[in-house]
Design a protein around this motif. Structure first.
Motif, PDB file in Angstrom:
ATOM      1  N   VAL A 475       0.843  -1.184   0.000  1.00 52.87           N
ATOM      2  CA  VAL A 475       0.000   0.000   0.000  1.00 52.87           C
ATOM      3  C   VAL A 475       0.888   1.246   0.000  1.00 52.87           C
ATOM      4  CG1 VAL A 475      -1.767   1.300   1.244  1.00 52.87           C
ATOM      5  CG2 VAL A 475      -1.861  -1.209   1.153  1.00 52.87           C
ATOM      6  N   PHE A 476       0.567   2.166  -0.889  1.00 52.55           N
ATOM      7  CA  PHE A 476       1.288   3.432  -0.979  1.00 52.55           C
ATOM      8  C   PHE A 476       0.294   4.563  -0.774  1.00 52.55           C
ATOM      9  CE2 PHE A 476       3.665   0.305  -3.291  1.00 52.55           C
ATOM     10  CZ  PHE A 476       4.987   0.598  -2.996  1.00 52.55           C
ATOM     11  N   LYS A 477       0.826   5.769  -0.690  1.00 52.84           N
ATOM     12  CA  LYS A 477      -0.043   6.931  -0.536  1.00 52.84           C
ATOM     13  C   LYS A 477       0.132   7.847  -1.730  1.00 52.84           C
ATOM     14  CE  LYS A 477       1.052   9.120   3.142  1.00 52.84           C
ATOM     15  NZ  LYS A 477       1.671   9.182   4.428  1.00 52.84           N
ATOM     16  N   SER A 481      -3.887  15.465  -1.397  1.00 53.15           N
ATOM     17  CA  SER A 481      -5.266  15.061  -1.116  1.00 53.15           C
ATOM     18  C   SER A 481      -6.200  15.322  -2.299  1.00 53.15           C
ATOM     19  CB  SER A 481      -5.768  15.788   0.128  1.00 53.15           C
ATOM     20  OG  SER A 481      -5.692  17.173  -0.075  1.00 53.15           O
ATOM     21  N   GLU A 522      -6.229  13.743   4.323  1.00 53.31           N
ATOM     22  CA  GLU A 522      -5.197  12.779   3.944  1.00 53.31           C
ATOM     23  C   GLU A 522      -5.278  12.453   2.456  1.00 53.31           C
ATOM     24  OE1 GLU A 522      -2.873  10.233   5.423  1.00 53.31           O
ATOM     25  OE2 GLU A 522      -2.575  12.157   6.438  1.00 53.31           O
ATOM     26  N   ARG A 525      -5.094   6.359  -0.382  1.00 49.49           N
ATOM     27  CA  ARG A 525      -4.083   5.293  -0.391  1.00 49.49           C
ATOM     28  C   ARG A 525      -4.336   4.372  -1.585  1.00 49.49           C
ATOM     29  NH1 ARG A 525      -4.164   2.194   4.809  1.00 49.49           N
ATOM     30  NH2 ARG A 525      -6.407   2.383   4.513  1.00 49.49           N
ATOM     31  N   GLU A 527      -3.307   0.536  -3.350  1.00 43.87           N
ATOM     32  CA  GLU A 527      -2.647  -0.757  -3.243  1.00 43.87           C
ATOM     33  C   GLU A 527      -2.096  -1.134  -4.614  1.00 43.87           C
ATOM     34  OE1 GLU A 527      -4.778  -3.739  -1.178  1.00 43.87           O
ATOM     35  OE2 GLU A 527      -3.053  -5.090  -1.297  1.00 43.87           O
ATOM     36  N   LEU A 544      -7.461   1.933  -5.585  1.00 46.26           N
ATOM     37  CA  LEU A 544      -7.551   2.793  -4.408  1.00 46.26           C
ATOM     38  C   LEU A 544      -7.978   1.936  -3.236  1.00 46.26           C
ATOM     39  CD1 LEU A 544      -9.200   6.109  -5.597  1.00 46.26           C
ATOM     40  CD2 LEU A 544      -6.800   5.627  -5.121  1.00 46.26           C
ATOM     41  N   LYS A 545      -7.291   2.089  -2.127  1.00 44.78           N
ATOM     42  CA  LYS A 545      -7.567   1.286  -0.950  1.00 44.78           C
ATOM     43  C   LYS A 545      -9.003   1.520  -0.479  1.00 44.78           C
ATOM     44  CE  LYS A 545      -5.806  -1.453   2.144  1.00 44.78           C
ATOM     45  NZ  LYS A 545      -5.980  -2.822   1.707  1.00 44.78           N
ATOM     46  N   GLU A 546      -9.381   2.780  -0.466  1.00 43.75           N
ATOM     47  CA  GLU A 546     -10.711   3.127   0.037  1.00 43.75           C
ATOM     48  C   GLU A 546     -11.804   2.836  -0.990  1.00 43.75           C
ATOM     49  OE1 GLU A 546      -8.058   5.061   0.251  1.00 43.75           O
ATOM     50  OE2 GLU A 546      -7.730   5.377   2.393  1.00 43.75           O
ATOM     51  N   ILE A 771       3.398   8.844  -6.227  1.00 43.33           N
ATOM     52  CA  ILE A 771       3.003   8.160  -4.997  1.00 43.33           C
ATOM     53  C   ILE A 771       4.171   8.208  -4.021  1.00 43.33           C
ATOM     54  CG2 ILE A 771       1.370   6.542  -6.015  1.00 43.33           C
ATOM     55  CD1 ILE A 771       3.746   4.455  -5.718  1.00 43.33           C
ATOM     56  N   LYS A 773       5.536   6.385   0.015  1.00 37.30           N
ATOM     57  CA  LYS A 773       5.316   5.251   0.912  1.00 37.30           C
ATOM     58  C   LYS A 773       4.576   5.720   2.150  1.00 37.30           C
ATOM     59  CE  LYS A 773       5.337   1.181   2.039  1.00 37.30           C
ATOM     60  NZ  LYS A 773       4.438   0.244   1.480  1.00 37.30           N
TER      61      LYS A 773
END
Ligand code: ADP
Ligand code: MG
Length: 773
Positions: A475-477, A481, A522, A525, A527, A544-546, A771, A773
């Protein structure tokens, strides 16, 4: 039941084979076991008939008349960059009788082959060879051939393997595995270690028609680990033929007292010259092959060459084995030297090698075998009984192993790979499999695999020698925002050099589900998953994680049309960030990029690797437009937003007739933003702007004041209510038909509002796409 075969897609020759009870090499339509990897594009003479491709022996024949439209050794071009040193070097030399150029649909690096005035990719040409093997095998097997294990050189990188897989897809074949040639050779030798006994170190010496490949493998319990590789991409039987031809011409020149035989041949009339060159090539190769078993051979070409008096000059030369050995000694010495060099490079000595396995047609030459026996000891050198078929046989054995079903060796009934006994005749399939030494092969990652982060850091995803298949997920960020674009770059490190394995772009469109709150503080995130299959082919995906539904999954392609468009898009964005374009231009560019990314991701078919021309045109129009619009400071999107805001916030102040007209122009601009040419798009922007100027009247002024309020809201909230209140008051005054009051309110607030708006409009933003970490 459709069949699964093994294919040696060689530089000079290609071979198809299948394993049933025994391995069987499949004859082609000409009745030969070996198909020359030669493709010609034959223009039909008759009007209205279509040009056709001819592959194999007939193409080799055709080459004599039409060398410009015939390709030999296309394998050398597979997955190569046009800019590669090797490609630039052979361009325009005698090694290449056909024309290569930068492919018009690809990147700077894409390579195109010109045949009959048309442009082809190496994959397309290679697919013709695979297509013939497939078709001819189907004729022998009287069944459909759906799957294949195709062999590739051990040194092929991801891009070259990818190209091979594309060629297979174009030929309608599903690739069960891309198998390294040395591994295939070892399998066909049935090296004991493959069957799970003690570990062995084997040296594969593959001396073919145009290439010379060396590899050292350690084999243990079905796992093949590559310890080292070497060789020479430009050394093979062809070189031996050339040396022998020179000798033959030298002898002929001596006999007839010809001072310069090359010139003499050059001066023959066109037809004779071509005929002679073709015959010389054939006869020399035949003599060479004969000399592998016989002690002498004759090369005769009678009645073709003529001197200036029209007297014939006949070629009639005898070559003994001893003479032949002497002629080709430099080449044989070179192969031995390369062998030693390769062993040195991995700090090995010949005594560390358990077996040396000889494959490839040129490994038949007795002086080659003798030289290797001298180097390694007689007992270690094993010459394959069918050196030109060995690799296809190895591929067939693995292909059989990988099939879900196969024929029972006793009764021929279908048996599943998991069956221990035949359902029909109760034959003990398990015991048979063990006895046959059929193997499970474990492949491992050829390199380290990295992803590049926003700060330029390389982040390791998969380590070299990880058993395959493997999957790494992390998972990265995102870096911001408000980020809408994500650009992922994947790399290998090969010989301490970064080597790109491809990029992935994902657009995050304003989506109902991505609520403002998600993005407030934020960054989102993401993946990222990298999968490597047993053939070392890579698939990447990002989600996207979310919001996992916002995702993309792709096999990476390089040098293709989509890469060219992504590169152009990247340049536009980098330039926009560097030149600090205005915020509303950045907004427009972001929207255009989102729309372009969607199309670019569809340009290359995941299935076949083919370029969809229609989608390409559309995507290319969008990327070009994005660049031009941004650099000229035009924005369709912000004009639409402006109109929309005016209609929503000040609707009652706009006459219905004007509203309808504005809506119509908005719709047209939306359409042009998406589908229009550059000129149409610009015209639609100007029309809407014009219309807003003319039809909104005082609403334009109100919009300015409101904008000032909005800007203060973000930066200096205490100042905002003043602007909002004034807007209310002006509207109220109009409602009461008190236009004097309205005018004075406007006059009073405008200088301040303009000041704020000017500051606002001078603002710039960045477009983020990295992106972290
Ligand atoms: P590739 O792997 O490049 O496709 P192959 O393994 O099929 O090539 O080998 C082809 C070469 O082997 C040709 O140059 C051919 O002349 C040569 N060759 C085939 N048979 C013999 C033989 N008996 N003795 C010597 N050379 C041979
Ligand atoms: Mg070969």
């Amino acid at each position: 039941m459709s069949k699964s075969i093994g294919i040696d897609l060689g530089t000079t020759n290609s071979v198809g084979a299948i394993k049933k009870v025994h391995t069987e090499v499949l004859k082609n339509a000409e009745g030969d076991l070996i198909t020359p990897s030669c493709v010609t594009f034959k223009k039909k003479k008759l009007p209205f008939s279509k040009p056709e491709f001819v592959v194999g022996k007939h193409a080799v024949e055709w080459m004599k008349q039409d060398p410009k439209n015939t390709i030999m050794s296309v394998k050398r071009l597979m997955g190569r960059n046009f800019q590669d040193k090797e490609i630039q070097e052979i361009k325009g030399t005698r090694r290449l009788n056909y024309e290569i150029a930068r492919h018009s649909k690809g990147t700077e690096n894409s390579l195109g082959i010109i045949l009959g005035g048309k442009e082809f990719t190496p994959e397309e040409i290679s697919s013709k060879i695979l297509g013939k093997i497939r078709k001819d095998s189907e004729a022998v097997l009287k069944d459909e051939v759906e799957y294949a294990v195709i062999t590739v050189p051990a040194y092929f990188n991801d891009k070259q393997k990818h190209a091979t897989r594309t060629a297979a897809a174009l030929a309608g074949l599903k690739v069960r595995r891309l198998l390294p040639e040395p591994t295939a050779a070892a399998i066909s030798f049935g090296v004991d270690a493959v069957r799970g006994d003690e570990a062995q170190t084997v040296f594969i010496f593959d001396f073919g028609g145009g290439t010379f490949d060396l590899s050292v493998l350690t084999i243990s319990g079905g796992q093949f680990l590559e310890v080292g590789k070497g060789g020479d991409m430009w050394l093979g039987g062809e070189d031996i033929d050339r040396m022998l031809a020179e000798y033959v011409l030298g002898e002929t020149a001596k006999e007839y007292n010809i001072e310069n035989i090359t010139e003499f041949i050059e001066n023959q009339d066109g037809k004779r010259k071509n005929r002679f060159i073709g015959e010389l090539k054939d006869k020399v190769e035949q003599a060479k092959i004969r000399l592998s078993t016989e002690h002498e051979a004759y090369i005769e070409i009678l009645g073709v060459l003529k001197d200036s008096d029209k007297d014939t000059v006949d070629v009639d030369v005898e070559v003994t084995r001893e003479q032949f050995d002497e002629i080709i000694a430099p080449t044989v010495e070179k192969t031995v030297a390369l062998t030693q060099k390769m062993l040195e490079s991995i700090h090995f000595t010949p005594d560390l090698i358990d077996k040396i396995l000889l494959v490839g047609g040129s490994s038949r030459i007795p002086s080659v075998i003798a030289a290797l026996k001298k180097e390694f000891g007689d007992e270690k050198v094993m010459v394959h009984e069918r050196p030109m078929l060995a690799i296809a046989e190895g591929a067939a054995i693995l292909s059989h192993r990988l099939s879900d079903t196969y024929e029972c060796p006793k009764c021929g009934n279908d048996a599943a790979q998991s069956d221990t006994v035949c359902n029909n005749c109760r034959f003990d399939l398990e015991a048979y499999t063990i006895e046959q030494g059929v193997l499970d092969i474990v492949h491992s990652a050829a390199h380290d695999y990295y992803i590049r982060l926003g700060n330029d850091e390389m982040h390791l995803l998969v380590e070299k020698n990880t058993p395959l298949p493997c999957e790494a997920s992390e998972v990265f960020k995102l870096v911001h925002s408000e980020q809408k674009l994500v650009h992922l770059k994947f790399y290998n490190i090969v010989n301490e050099q970064e080597e790109s394995i491809g990029d992935l772009w994902l657009g995050i469109e304003a989506n109902e589900k991505i609520k403002k709150e998600d993005r407030e503080n934020e960054p989102l995130r993401m993946e990222i998953t990298l999968r490597i299959d047993e053939s070392n082919l890579i698939e990447v995906s990002a989600a996207l994680k979310e919001h996992p539904d916002i995702q993309i999954s792709k096999t990476l392609s390089r040098g293709k049309a989509d890469e060219k468009l992504f590169l152009s898009l990247e340049e536009t964005i980098v330039e926009a960030n560097r030149k600090k374009y205005k915020e509303y231009i950045m907004l427009d560019l972001t929207c255009r990029s989102l729309s372009a990314i969607k199309d670019i991701n569809k340009v290359v078919s995941e299935e076949t690797g083919e370029v969809d021309e229609k989608v390409y045109e559309k995507a290319s129009l969008k990327t070009d437009k994005a660049r031009k619009m941004a650099s000229e400071g035009r924005s369709g999107r912000s004009t639409i937003y402006y109109a929309q805001a005016a209609l929503e916030d000040f609707g009652p102040a706009i006459p219905p007739k004007n509203k309808a007209a504005i809506r119509k122009n908005m719709k047209r601009l939306e359409d042009m933003d998406e589908n229009g040419s550059y000129d149409e798009n610009v015209e639609a922007i100007e029309d809407l702007n014009d219309m807003l100027n003319r039809k909104l009247g005082v609403v334009n002024v109100l919009m300015e004041i409101q904008k000032a309020g909005d800007f203060c809201m973000e930066n200096n909230p205490s100042k905002a209510p003043k602007f909002y209140q004034t807007v209310e008051n002006i509207l109220k005054a109009y409602k009461k038909d008190d236009s004097d009051k309205a005018a004075s309110l406007i006059k009073e607030i405008m200088p301040e509002a303009y000041g704020v708006v000017k500051e606002y409009e001078a603002r710039s933003t960045m477009i983020y796409k990295d992106i972290t970490k």
